[in-house]
Design a protein around this motif. Structure first.
Motif, PDB file in Angstrom:
ATOM      1  N   ILE A 263      11.769   5.671   3.667  1.00  0.00           N
ATOM      2  CA  ILE A 263      10.864   4.838   4.473  1.00  0.00           C
ATOM      3  C   ILE A 263      10.514   3.555   3.733  1.00  0.00           C
ATOM      4  CG2 ILE A 263       8.535   4.722   5.457  1.00  0.00           C
ATOM      5  CD1 ILE A 263       8.831   7.726   6.096  1.00  0.00           C
ATOM      6  N   LEU A 264      10.308   3.646   2.424  1.00  0.00           N
ATOM      7  CA  LEU A 264      10.034   2.436   1.643  1.00  0.00           C
ATOM      8  C   LEU A 264      11.210   1.473   1.712  1.00  0.00           C
ATOM      9  CD1 LEU A 264       8.273   0.819  -0.320  1.00  0.00           C
ATOM     10  CD2 LEU A 264       9.373   2.072  -2.198  1.00  0.00           C
TER      11      LEU A 264
ATOM     12  N   ALA B 195      -3.035  10.625   0.814  1.00  0.00           N
ATOM     13  CA  ALA B 195      -3.039  10.620   2.274  1.00  0.00           C
ATOM     14  C   ALA B 195      -3.880   9.471   2.822  1.00  0.00           C
ATOM     15  CB  ALA B 195      -3.559  11.952   2.798  1.00  0.00           C
ATOM     16  N   GLY B 196      -5.010   9.179   2.145  1.00  0.00           N
ATOM     17  CA  GLY B 196      -5.880   8.094   2.606  1.00  0.00           C
ATOM     18  C   GLY B 196      -5.219   6.734   2.489  1.00  0.00           C
ATOM     19  N   LEU B 197      -4.537   6.488   1.387  1.00  0.00           N
ATOM     20  CA  LEU B 197      -3.830   5.215   1.214  1.00  0.00           C
ATOM     21  C   LEU B 197      -2.729   5.059   2.256  1.00  0.00           C
ATOM     22  CD1 LEU B 197      -3.495   4.951  -2.684  1.00  0.00           C
ATOM     23  CD2 LEU B 197      -4.893   3.521  -1.185  1.00  0.00           C
ATOM     24  N   LEU B 198      -2.024   6.158   2.520  1.00  0.00           N
ATOM     25  CA  LEU B 198      -0.969   6.097   3.529  1.00  0.00           C
ATOM     26  C   LEU B 198      -1.546   5.919   4.930  1.00  0.00           C
ATOM     27  CD1 LEU B 198       1.467   8.843   2.208  1.00  0.00           C
ATOM     28  CD2 LEU B 198       1.787   6.367   2.165  1.00  0.00           C
ATOM     29  N   LEU B 199      -2.715   6.518   5.194  1.00  0.00           N
ATOM     30  CA  LEU B 199      -3.358   6.317   6.490  1.00  0.00           C
ATOM     31  C   LEU B 199      -3.776   4.861   6.655  1.00  0.00           C
ATOM     32  CD1 LEU B 199      -4.452   7.468   9.126  1.00  0.00           C
ATOM     33  CD2 LEU B 199      -6.573   8.058   7.915  1.00  0.00           C
ATOM     34  N   LEU B 200      -4.322   4.260   5.599  1.00  0.00           N
ATOM     35  CA  LEU B 200      -4.680   2.845   5.647  1.00  0.00           C
ATOM     36  C   LEU B 200      -3.434   1.988   5.858  1.00  0.00           C
ATOM     37  CD1 LEU B 200      -6.738   0.576   5.372  1.00  0.00           C
ATOM     38  CD2 LEU B 200      -6.471   0.719   2.876  1.00  0.00           C
ATOM     39  N   SER B 201      -2.359   2.352   5.175  1.00  0.00           N
ATOM     40  CA  SER B 201      -1.090   1.658   5.367  1.00  0.00           C
ATOM     41  C   SER B 201      -0.636   1.748   6.818  1.00  0.00           C
ATOM     42  CB  SER B 201      -0.032   2.269   4.439  1.00  0.00           C
ATOM     43  OG  SER B 201       1.258   1.793   4.751  1.00  0.00           O
ATOM     44  N   PHE B 202      -0.777   2.930   7.406  1.00  0.00           N
ATOM     45  CA  PHE B 202      -0.383   3.127   8.805  1.00  0.00           C
ATOM     46  C   PHE B 202      -1.252   2.296   9.744  1.00  0.00           C
ATOM     47  CE2 PHE B 202      -1.034   5.512  12.792  1.00  0.00           C
ATOM     48  CZ  PHE B 202       0.260   5.470  13.282  1.00  0.00           C
ATOM     49  N   ILE B 203      -2.559   2.274   9.499  1.00  0.00           N
ATOM     50  CA  ILE B 203      -3.469   1.500  10.350  1.00  0.00           C
ATOM     51  C   ILE B 203      -3.117   0.016  10.308  1.00  0.00           C
ATOM     52  CG2 ILE B 203      -5.870   0.738  10.602  1.00  0.00           C
ATOM     53  CD1 ILE B 203      -6.709   3.547   9.655  1.00  0.00           C
ATOM     54  N   LEU B 204      -2.861  -0.501   9.110  1.00  0.00           N
ATOM     55  CA  LEU B 204      -2.494  -1.916   8.987  1.00  0.00           C
ATOM     56  C   LEU B 204      -1.178  -2.203   9.705  1.00  0.00           C
ATOM     57  CD1 LEU B 204      -3.424  -2.782   5.274  1.00  0.00           C
ATOM     58  CD2 LEU B 204      -4.727  -3.229   7.357  1.00  0.00           C
ATOM     59  N   SER B 205      -0.225  -1.274   9.597  1.00  0.00           N
ATOM     60  CA  SER B 205       1.058  -1.486  10.271  1.00  0.00           C
ATOM     61  C   SER B 205       0.887  -1.477  11.787  1.00  0.00           C
ATOM     62  CB  SER B 205       2.069  -0.432   9.831  1.00  0.00           C
ATOM     63  OG  SER B 205       1.694   0.860  10.270  1.00  0.00           O
ATOM     64  N   VAL B 206       0.010  -0.624  12.300  1.00  0.00           N
ATOM     65  CA  VAL B 206      -0.246  -0.593  13.746  1.00  0.00           C
ATOM     66  C   VAL B 206      -0.889  -1.910  14.195  1.00  0.00           C
ATOM     67  CG1 VAL B 206      -1.633   0.486  15.557  1.00  0.00           C
ATOM     68  CG2 VAL B 206      -0.388   1.913  13.920  1.00  0.00           C
ATOM     69  N   ILE B 207      -1.849  -2.412  13.408  1.00  0.00           N
ATOM     70  CA  ILE B 207      -2.460  -3.707  13.742  1.00  0.00           C
ATOM     71  C   ILE B 207      -1.402  -4.808  13.718  1.00  0.00           C
ATOM     72  CG2 ILE B 207      -4.158  -5.432  13.041  1.00  0.00           C
ATOM     73  CD1 ILE B 207      -5.830  -3.173  11.869  1.00  0.00           C
ATOM     74  N   GLY B 208      -0.497  -4.744  12.726  1.00  0.00           N
ATOM     75  CA  GLY B 208       0.581  -5.725  12.657  1.00  0.00           C
ATOM     76  C   GLY B 208       1.495  -5.663  13.861  1.00  0.00           C
TER      77      GLY B 208
ATOM     78  N   LEU C  27       0.826  -1.212   0.000  1.00  0.00           N
ATOM     79  CA  LEU C  27       0.000   0.000   0.000  1.00  0.00           C
ATOM     80  C   LEU C  27       0.857   1.257   0.000  1.00  0.00           C
ATOM     81  CD1 LEU C  27      -3.024  -0.692   2.388  1.00  0.00           C
ATOM     82  CD2 LEU C  27      -3.087  -0.199  -0.062  1.00  0.00           C
ATOM     83  N   TYR C  28       1.910   1.241   0.786  1.00  0.00           N
ATOM     84  CA  TYR C  28       2.799   2.406   0.861  1.00  0.00           C
ATOM     85  C   TYR C  28       3.424   2.692  -0.500  1.00  0.00           C
ATOM     86  CZ  TYR C  28       6.410   5.578   2.557  1.00  0.00           C
ATOM     87  OH  TYR C  28       7.205   6.677   2.755  1.00  0.00           O
ATOM     88  N   GLY C  29       3.923   1.660  -1.159  1.00  0.00           N
ATOM     89  CA  GLY C  29       4.546   1.851  -2.462  1.00  0.00           C
ATOM     90  C   GLY C  29       3.581   2.387  -3.498  1.00  0.00           C
ATOM     91  N   ASN C  30       2.351   1.864  -3.506  1.00  0.00           N
ATOM     92  CA  ASN C  30       1.360   2.347  -4.471  1.00  0.00           C
ATOM     93  C   ASN C  30       0.928   3.777  -4.169  1.00  0.00           C
ATOM     94  OD1 ASN C  30       0.262   0.223  -6.558  1.00  0.00           O
ATOM     95  ND2 ASN C  30       0.717  -0.937  -4.706  1.00  0.00           N
TER      96      ASN C  30
END
Length: 258
Positions: free
Chosen positions: A175-176, A96-109, A70-73
């Motif tokens: 970061i990538l 920003a929305g894609l990166l926020l989703l990426s952040f949420i998934l990383s926090v869950i991980g 998600l981050y790369g895309n």
């Protein structure tokens, strides 16, 4: 007339080259997600949220999906020529929305691995993989907050945006790269822990059992995905034109400069 034809041919080649590269990026991203899910479902027993080993399996799935794919895309969104002839604000919001989703998934991980460790009395943040991973997540958090406050809040002066943008773009690539380093080091660490003949009855990692081949292949595909994303980000002719056309800059057909 010949000059116009040459320019049109050059633009068409640029379009074809970009979309072939972008298609490769999408395919590699899908393979990354499919492989990490397959690895943890088929070889690690599946998924649960109960403190067992299956609980841990969410960690690689969410981190690869969020921090890499998600981050790369999200990072290459502005390079898509179809976005150039439109108002930039909706694409900023999508970015920003894609990166926020990426952040949420990383926090869950991260919650998955910390919960698993705490439930099984395993120490946290002792390995190099965990150090790199937590630093990457911290940088990502700072990057998102800075990007939101700088490029989405209307009160931010244009001079501040112009000053911060090069650092924002550079940090995004860093970061990538750190995310990829975290993922492949985590894959390697997990295989060393899991594939031990004397402790769990599996073939050792050195014997290269099917699970090792699958996980190693995942690592290779993650690296390939990252290289394609970095290629798109570093190609100057694929950058979104900000203020009209410049000679030698790739432009989508039909773009009116708005």
């Amino acid at each position: 007339m010949c000059t116009v034809c040459l320019c049109s041919t050059h633009r068409m080649r640029g379009i074809v080259a970009f979309y072939l590269t972008y298609l490769l990026c999408l395919i590699l991203g899908i393979i990354c997600v499919a492989l990490v899910v397959h690895w943890n479902y088929s070889y690690r027993g599946g998924f649960a949220w109960d403190g067992s080993a299956k609980h841990f399996n969410w960690h690689p799935v969410f981190m690869v999906t969020g921090m890499v794919v998600l981050y790369g895309n999200a990072a290459i969104l502005y390079r898509i020529p179809l976005t150039w002839g439109h108002n930039k604000l909706p694409w900023k919001l999508l970015h920003a929305g894609l990166l926020l989703l990426s952040f949420i998934l990383s926090v869950i991980g991260l919650c998955a691995v910390f919960n698993y460790h705490n439930a099984n009395n395993i120490s946290n943040l002792y390995s190099l993989h965990s150090w790199v991973g937590i630093c990457t997540t911290a940088l990502f958090t700072a990057q998102w907050v800075m990007g939101f406050s700088t490029f989405l809040l209307p009160c931010t002066p244009m001079s501040a945006r112009a000053f911060i943008k090069p650092t924002h773009v550079w940090m995004g690539g860093i970061i990538l790269v750190l995310s990829i380093v975290s993922c492949i080091s985590g894959i390697n660490e997990k295989l060393f822990f899991a594939l031990k003949e004397n402790t769990n009855g599996t073939l050792p990692y050195s014997a290269l059992p099917p699970e090792a081949i699958t996980a190693n292949s995942l690592g290779v595909i993650i690296v390939a995905f990252g290289l394609v994303v970095l290629k798109i980000l570093s190609n100057q002719i694929w950058q979104r034109p900000e203020t009209g056309y410049e000679e030698g800059v790739y432009q989508p057909l039909g773009y009116d400069g708005s």
